[in-house]
Scaffold this active site. Structure first.
Site, PDB file in Angstrom:
ATOM      1  N   THR A  75       0.860  -1.189   0.000  1.00 30.02           N
ATOM      2  CA  THR A  75       0.000   0.000   0.000  1.00 30.02           C
ATOM      3  C   THR A  75       0.897   1.239   0.000  1.00 30.02           C
ATOM      4  OG1 THR A  75      -1.784  -1.150   1.136  1.00 30.02           O
ATOM      5  CG2 THR A  75      -1.786   1.262   1.278  1.00 30.02           C
ATOM      6  N   CYS A 330     -10.886  -6.443   1.158  1.00 30.18           N
ATOM      7  CA  CYS A 330     -11.158  -5.089   1.650  1.00 30.18           C
ATOM      8  C   CYS A 330     -12.601  -4.669   1.419  1.00 30.18           C
ATOM      9  CB  CYS A 330     -10.243  -4.076   0.964  1.00 30.18           C
ATOM     10  SG  CYS A 330      -8.696  -4.767   0.419  1.00 30.18           S
TER      11      CYS A 330
HETATM   12  C1  LIG Z   1      -2.265  -7.038  -0.954  1.00 32.24           C
HETATM   13  C2  LIG Z   1      -2.100  -6.132  -2.122  1.00 32.24           C
HETATM   14  C3  LIG Z   1      -1.677  -4.807  -1.966  1.00 32.24           C
HETATM   15  C4  LIG Z   1      -1.433  -4.191  -0.599  1.00 32.24           C
HETATM   16  O1  LIG Z   1      -0.330  -4.750   0.009  1.00 32.24           O
HETATM   17  P1  LIG Z   1      -0.078  -4.565   1.593  1.00 32.24           P
HETATM   18  O2  LIG Z   1       1.340  -4.994   1.761  1.00 32.24           O
HETATM   19  O3  LIG Z   1      -1.049  -5.464   2.278  1.00 32.24           O
HETATM   20  O4  LIG Z   1      -0.280  -3.129   1.901  1.00 32.24           O
HETATM   21  C5  LIG Z   1      -1.513  -4.042  -3.090  1.00 32.24           C
HETATM   22  N1  LIG Z   1      -1.750  -4.534  -4.306  1.00 32.24           N
HETATM   23  C6  LIG Z   1      -2.163  -5.794  -4.511  1.00 32.24           C
HETATM   24  C7  LIG Z   1      -2.397  -6.293  -5.890  1.00 32.24           C
HETATM   25  C8  LIG Z   1      -2.358  -6.635  -3.421  1.00 32.24           C
HETATM   26  O5  LIG Z   1      -2.785  -7.875  -3.616  1.00 32.24           O
END
Ligand SMILES: *Cc1c(COP(=O)(O)O)cnc(C)c1O
Length: 402
Positions: A75, A330
């Site tokens: 993120t 989410c």
């Molecule tokens: C899980 C995910 C994120 C976010 O990653 P985090 O490390 O949980 O913040 C972003 N992009 C994709 C495609 C994801 O699957």
């Protein structure tokens, strides 16, 4: 076989025991700050970080380990890449191109930038979940500074033509950011062959710990300059200040090392399991549809829609013993179908009855067999109560006779 079965590896993955073992010393004896330059505690921590950085660089074929910037997760990496380019190049242009099915970390960052005077094009996808390269080419203008398109989608597992996107971006002198979270460690990602400038990675999607990720930032051909989000001690080439999370970074590095060694065999194994699951369900049930291209897809992903069942009952029935999800983690709290499924134009009925199976490293053939039985039985039970399904059967029988 232990219940419940975990089959939600796009949401997160368990920490591989080998990863945990590698991390433990860095919570205890090796607790040093990687930025302490005057003593062995600091040096040992820094050495461990350097080893991890090198492994992660190797996993994506970066030119040098310095191109790996550690973050708190993908993120943050997505935010850093997109806002970082936007702030650095806003004089040059204010247009960004992305796709309608990106992760919220990309979409919400783009939405935020729209409030700051940027223009964003959200490329649609076809029935297979793929963007059209012609749409991309048409969307590019002299004001375009960034193309942000994911490699593997977290809901439908569809793989975008990233190499072609990179080639188009390069020809037009535009930066290419790729959210490759679901792809890295599972299928080959080559930032040089794919002409990527910025790549988001997350450890907890590849059997590493949560709360650690990375942004690949290309250093040459062309040098990719971004503005930092976080200011402070100047860590990570000034792009991400803050004391490094050494144990998590060590775990991330170990996860990368394991993936490098095992990816080829493991992805072939997962593909076999996935196809077994799909064929097993589709053999026993009619009116089951695969969402997104089956061909351009992550080996461990299966996203199915079941016609003539009620989505919530279906999910409840399955998740009693098998951890799967519908929509993305989410957005599944709301009963609205996910924007990814909406973008596929499946129609109301199928949008509401999708199930995402995410197979991973520790799933077995026995678990897949159990899952087939369970899903088939839940769907049959629900359909037995459905007047619409009975009616549809009659219609089909009639037209078959004719
Ligand atoms: C899980 C995910 C994120 C976010 O990653 P985090 O490390 O949980 O913040 C972003 N992009 C994709 C495609 C994801 O699957």
């Amino acid at each position: 076989m232990k219940l419940p079965i975990y089959m939600d590896h796009h949401a997160t993955t368990p920490v591989d025991p080998r990863v945990l073992r590698a991390m433990l010393p860095y919570f205890k004896a090796e607790f040093g700050n990687a930025a302490s330059v005057h003593h062995a505690f600091g040096w040992n921590a820094e050495k461990a970080v350097a080893r991890a950085r090198a492994k992660i660089a190797q996993l994506i074929n970066a030119e040098t380990p310095e191109e790996i910037i550690f973050t708190s997760g993908a993120t943050e990496s997505d935010n850093l890449a997109i806002r970082g380019i936007a702030e650095m190049f806003r004089e040059k242009g204010n247009h960004i191109i992305t796709s309608a099915i990106e992760h919220r970390a990309v979409l919400d960052t783009c939405r935020y930038l729209e409030t700051q005077g940027f223009k964003v094009t959200y490329l649609p996808v076809d029935r297979e979940g793929l963007i059209r390269l012609d749409d991309l080419k048409k969307a590019i203008s002299s004001k375009t500074i960034l193309i942000s398109v994911m490699y593997a989608n977290n809901e439908i597992g569809v793989l975008q033509p990233v190499k072609e996107i990179g080639t188009i971006a390069q020809a037009r002198g535009i930066f290419f950011h790729c959210d490759a979270v679901q792809a890295v460690g599972k299928i080959p990602v080559d930032v040089r062959a794919m002409k990527m400038h910025l790549v988001s990675i997350s450890a907890h999607k590849m059997y590493g710990p949560k709360g650690i990720g990375a942004l690949y930032v290309r250093k040459r051909d062309p040098r990719t300059r971004i503005a930092p989000l976080i200011h402070g001690g100047g860590h990570e080439r000034g792009l991400r200040s803050g004391t490094l999370n050494v144990p998590a970074i060590v775990g991330f590095g170990k996860a990368a090392e394991i993936s490098i060694k095992e990816m080829k065999k493991e992805s072939a194994r997962l593909l076999k399991l996935r196809e077994r699951l799909r064929a097993g369900i589709q053999r026993e049930l009619d009116e089951v549809y695969v969402n997104g291209s089956l061909d351009q897809r992550l080996p461990g992903n299966l996203n199915l829609s079941f016609a003539f069942v009620e989505g919530e009952s279906l999910l409840k029935g399955i998740t009693e013993t098998i951890a799967v999800s519908s929509g993305s983690a989410c957005t599944s709290a709301t009963s609205e179908p996910s924007y990814v499924l909406k973008a596929l134009n499946l129609g109301e009925a199928l949008e509401h009855t999708s199930v995402r199976f995410g197979l991973g490293r520790f799933n077995t053939a026995r678990e897949v067999e159990y899952t087939i039985k369970r899903v088939v039985s839940v769907v049959k039970q629900l359909r037995a109560l459905s007047d619409l399904y009975a009616l549809d059967r009659q219609e089909k029988a009639k037209s078959a006779k004719r």
